[in-house]
Design a protein around this motif. Structure first.
Motif, mmCIF file in Angstrom:
data_model
loop_
_atom_site.group_PDB
_atom_site.id
_atom_site.type_symbol
_atom_site.label_atom_id
_atom_site.label_comp_id
_atom_site.label_asym_id
_atom_site.label_seq_id
_atom_site.Cartn_x
_atom_site.Cartn_y
_atom_site.Cartn_z
ATOM 1 N N VAL A 183 0.830 -1.204 0.000
ATOM 2 C CA VAL A 183 0.000 0.000 0.000
ATOM 3 C C VAL A 183 0.868 1.258 0.000
ATOM 4 O O VAL A 183 0.366 2.365 -0.176
ATOM 5 N N LYS A 184 2.168 1.076 0.213
ATOM 6 C CA LYS A 184 3.101 2.204 0.189
ATOM 7 C C LYS A 184 4.226 1.913 -0.791
ATOM 8 O O LYS A 184 4.659 0.763 -0.921
ATOM 9 N N ALA A 185 4.694 2.951 -1.447
ATOM 10 C CA ALA A 185 5.846 2.790 -2.331
ATOM 11 C C ALA A 185 7.087 2.527 -1.490
ATOM 12 O O ALA A 185 7.292 3.151 -0.447
ATOM 13 N N SER A 186 7.908 1.588 -1.923
ATOM 14 C CA SER A 186 9.119 1.241 -1.185
ATOM 15 C C SER A 186 10.131 2.374 -1.272
ATOM 16 O O SER A 186 10.300 3.000 -2.326
ATOM 17 N N LEU A 187 10.814 2.638 -0.158
ATOM 18 C CA LEU A 187 11.784 3.725 -0.117
ATOM 19 C C LEU A 187 12.859 3.411 0.911
ATOM 20 O O LEU A 187 12.564 3.162 2.082
ATOM 21 N N ASN A 188 14.112 3.378 0.457
ATOM 22 C CA ASN A 188 15.256 3.135 1.337
ATOM 23 C C ASN A 188 15.076 1.865 2.169
ATOM 24 O O ASN A 188 15.194 1.875 3.397
ATOM 25 N N GLU A 189 14.800 0.775 1.481
ATOM 26 C CA GLU A 189 14.591 -0.487 2.184
ATOM 27 C C GLU A 189 14.800 -1.664 1.236
ATOM 28 O O GLU A 189 14.794 -1.522 0.016
ATOM 29 N N TRP A 190 15.003 -2.832 1.858
ATOM 30 C CA TRP A 190 15.089 -4.068 1.094
ATOM 31 C C TRP A 190 13.682 -4.565 0.807
ATOM 32 O O TRP A 190 12.808 -4.505 1.670
ATOM 33 N N ILE A 191 13.470 -5.054 -0.397
ATOM 34 C CA ILE A 191 12.172 -5.626 -0.745
ATOM 35 C C ILE A 191 12.383 -6.994 -1.389
ATOM 36 O O ILE A 191 13.449 -7.287 -1.939
ATOM 37 N N LEU A 192 11.359 -7.827 -1.298
ATOM 38 C CA LEU A 192 11.377 -9.109 -1.997
ATOM 39 C C LEU A 192 11.148 -8.839 -3.476
ATOM 40 O O LEU A 192 10.116 -8.286 -3.864
ATOM 41 N N ASP A 193 12.104 -9.211 -4.295
ATOM 42 C CA ASP A 193 12.032 -8.925 -5.726
ATOM 43 C C ASP A 193 11.343 -10.057 -6.488
ATOM 44 O O ASP A 193 10.327 -9.849 -7.152
ATOM 45 N N THR A 194 11.893 -11.257 -6.385
ATOM 46 C CA THR A 194 11.309 -12.401 -7.088
ATOM 47 C C THR A 194 11.491 -13.674 -6.269
ATOM 48 O O THR A 194 12.349 -13.742 -5.381
ATOM 49 N N ILE A 195 10.678 -14.675 -6.592
ATOM 50 C CA ILE A 195 10.811 -16.019 -6.029
ATOM 51 C C ILE A 195 10.964 -16.980 -7.198
ATOM 52 O O ILE A 195 10.139 -16.978 -8.123
ATOM 53 N N GLU A 196 12.020 -17.769 -7.174
ATOM 54 C CA GLU A 196 12.319 -18.661 -8.294
ATOM 55 C C GLU A 196 11.220 -19.712 -8.483
ATOM 56 O O GLU A 196 10.793 -20.365 -7.526
ATOM 57 N N THR A 197 10.754 -19.841 -9.701
ATOM 58 C CA THR A 197 9.707 -20.823 -10.014
ATOM 59 C C THR A 197 10.092 -21.759 -11.152
ATOM 60 O O THR A 197 9.362 -22.717 -11.434
ATOM 61 N N GLU A 198 11.231 -21.502 -11.816
ATOM 62 C CA GLU A 198 11.577 -22.268 -13.009
ATOM 63 C C GLU A 198 12.753 -23.224 -12.802
ATOM 64 O O GLU A 198 12.652 -24.410 -13.110
ATOM 65 N N LEU A 199 13.879 -22.739 -12.306
ATOM 66 C CA LEU A 199 15.081 -23.565 -12.175
ATOM 67 C C LEU A 199 14.878 -24.639 -11.114
ATOM 68 O O LEU A 199 14.645 -24.324 -9.941
ATOM 69 N N PRO A 200 14.958 -25.913 -11.481
ATOM 70 C CA PRO A 200 14.643 -27.007 -10.549
ATOM 71 C C PRO A 200 15.447 -26.971 -9.255
ATOM 72 O O PRO A 200 14.913 -27.247 -8.177
ATOM 73 N N ASN A 201 16.736 -26.640 -9.339
ATOM 74 C CA ASN A 201 17.588 -26.668 -8.151
ATOM 75 C C ASN A 201 17.456 -25.424 -7.280
ATOM 76 O O ASN A 201 18.081 -25.332 -6.219
ATOM 77 N N LEU A 202 16.658 -24.462 -7.729
ATOM 78 C CA LEU A 202 16.496 -23.216 -6.974
ATOM 79 C C LEU A 202 15.027 -22.874 -6.719
ATOM 80 O O LEU A 202 14.714 -21.746 -6.337
ATOM 81 N N ILE A 203 14.146 -23.839 -6.908
ATOM 82 C CA ILE A 203 12.722 -23.591 -6.691
ATOM 83 C C ILE A 203 12.498 -23.023 -5.286
ATOM 84 O O ILE A 203 12.946 -23.586 -4.289
ATOM 85 N N GLY A 204 11.827 -21.894 -5.233
ATOM 86 C CA GLY A 204 11.528 -21.276 -3.940
ATOM 87 C C GLY A 204 12.573 -20.293 -3.461
ATOM 88 O O GLY A 204 12.365 -19.623 -2.440
ATOM 89 N N ALA A 205 13.713 -20.189 -4.161
ATOM 90 C CA ALA A 205 14.752 -19.235 -3.756
ATOM 91 C C ALA A 205 14.187 -17.817 -3.814
ATOM 92 O O ALA A 205 13.502 -17.441 -4.761
ATOM 93 N N ARG A 206 14.485 -17.036 -2.788
ATOM 94 C CA ARG A 206 13.940 -15.681 -2.684
ATOM 95 C C ARG A 206 15.048 -14.667 -2.964
ATOM 96 O O ARG A 206 16.125 -14.733 -2.367
ATOM 97 N N TYR A 207 14.775 -13.735 -3.836
ATOM 98 C CA TYR A 207 15.755 -12.728 -4.224
ATOM 99 C C TYR A 207 15.268 -11.345 -3.776
ATOM 100 O O TYR A 207 14.113 -10.975 -4.015
ATOM 101 N N TYR A 208 16.163 -10.621 -3.134
ATOM 102 C CA TYR A 208 15.822 -9.304 -2.604
ATOM 103 C C TYR A 208 16.635 -8.223 -3.315
ATOM 104 O O TYR A 208 17.696 -8.492 -3.882
ATOM 105 N N LYS A 209 16.143 -6.992 -3.248
ATOM 106 C CA LYS A 209 16.906 -5.872 -3.788
ATOM 107 C C LYS A 209 16.654 -4.629 -2.936
ATOM 108 O O LYS A 209 15.622 -4.511 -2.267
ATOM 109 N N TRP A 210 17.619 -3.724 -2.977
ATOM 110 C CA TRP A 210 17.526 -2.470 -2.232
ATOM 111 C C TRP A 210 16.878 -1.410 -3.109
ATOM 112 O O TRP A 210 17.240 -1.235 -4.263
ATOM 113 N N VAL A 211 15.893 -0.707 -2.552
ATOM 114 C CA VAL A 211 15.191 0.336 -3.290
ATOM 115 C C VAL A 211 15.511 1.683 -2.658
ATOM 116 O O VAL A 211 15.300 1.881 -1.455
ATOM 117 N N GLU A 212 16.056 2.589 -3.462
ATOM 118 C CA GLU A 212 16.388 3.933 -2.966
ATOM 119 C C GLU A 212 15.122 4.776 -2.805
ATOM 120 O O GLU A 212 14.178 4.640 -3.566
#
Length: 329
Positions: free
Chosen positions: A300-329
């Motif tokens: 409900v709020k735009a991300s600012l100066n924080e880590w957010i969940l970017d994507t969750i792996e759904t395709e690569l068999p050995n990484l299914i469910g891996a969570r990737y984060y990124k920093w948003v300025e």
């Protein structure tokens, strides 16, 4: 609190080193359940050093623990045949087992039973701490402020009435009275206990009433709240003791105390705790319901100066469910 205890031990053995305790949690309950109104989420971080400027802790820790079926999050199971409406055990999204395990963030609990075990563990740990420190007379009278685990804002004041009665300088109850519960309720509604609550418990409740339950972060948010409220009042707490009654469902309580240092008031003002809470974003009930049921998957709020969940792996068999984060300025 156990993480704090471990970090204090680490710094005691390595006085040139520092440690960080991060308590982050979310308290989610089923819609229309008795626990729904206590929901909350947040995080608190503490820096532990050998030369603290806010609060110092003695090496006295009292624990009471008992394994009980209270407030837990079991895996639920559903028969695959009931989901697919077929008798054969066919593969289902990669699951070959005949039963599917489901995890829910919402706990299984009985509110009254939770209150009972909370009271039992904190009472036992409190008296153990009193014995451990060789305190004569009333232990809580030596504490300028008291911080308790708060699953909801007024939990502490409702549960502490028993200790207030049993451990008064002149005990108000012995615990053996036939009308014990009736007299305890009368004491909890009396002027003396109300004055005690306003002085020693209410400062730690202020933030909880605005945030809700933080589970692991509750005791630390209570400390920050107590410091800010007392700083705003102009109370001089330097050299004074704060008592902590921590609790975790399951059930376990840990009681300890700390002495406030010269820099506590400056740190409290710098936190801008209540100024930050005022900036919270209000949402309507429809939005709340959609977020709760995960029907709305954006903030409900735009991300600012924080880590957010970017994507969750759904395709690569050995990484299914891996969570990737990124920093948003």
């Amino acid at each position: 609190v156990d993480a704090l205890h471990n970090c204090i031990d680490f710094v005691r053995l390595n006085p040139t080193q520092k440690a960080i305790v991060i308590a982050s949690d979310i308290a989610k309950y089923d819609l229309e359940s008795t626990g729904e109104y206590t929901q909350g989420a947040g995080a608190v971080a503490l820096l532990v050093s050998a030369d603290p400027r806010i609060i110092s802790f003695e090496n006295h820790w009292a624990v009471s623990t008992k394994g009980v079926f209270d407030f837990f999050k079991p895996y639920r199971t559903l028969a695959k045949k009931d989901i697919l409406n077929i008798a054969a055990n066919e593969p289902w999204f990669g699951n070959l087992e005949s039963h599917i395990e489901i995890h829910k963030d919402q706990p299984v609990f009985d509110g009254q039973y939770s209150n009972t075990v909370y009271t039992d563990r904190t009472r036992e740990a409190y008296h153990t701490f009193k014995k451990l420190t060789g305190t004569t007379g009333s232990l809580y009278s030596t504490w300028e402020s008291i911080v308790m685990h708060l699953p909801y804002a007024f939990q502490g004041r409702r549960m502490f009435a028993e200790l207030f009665s049993l451990d008064a300088e002149t005990p108000l109850l012995t615990g053996n009275e036939e009308d014990y519960q009736l007299r305890l309720r009368e004491i909890s509604k009396g002027d003396d206990y109300k004055a005690f609550v306003n002085q020693k418990l209410q400062p730690a409740e202020a933030a909880s009433s605005l945030i809700g339950n933080l589970y692991t972060g509750s005791i630390f948010m209570g400390l920050l709240s107590a410091l800010v409220v007392n700083a705003d009042k102009g109370t001089d707490l330097t050299g004074k003791k704060i008592g902590f009654l921590a609790y975790g469902s399951g059930s376990k309580s840990k009681v300890f105390e700390g002495t406030l240092q010269a820099g506590w008031k400056e740190a409290a003002h710098n936190s801008r705790l209540f100024e930050n809470l005022v900036q919270s974003t209000e949402i309507d009930f429809d939005t709340y319901s959609k977020l709760h049921k995960k029907e709305q998957d954006y903030s409900v709020k735009a991300s600012l100066n924080e880590w957010i969940l970017d994507t969750i792996e759904t395709e690569l068999p050995n990484l299914i469910g891996a969570r990737y984060y990124k920093w948003v300025e």
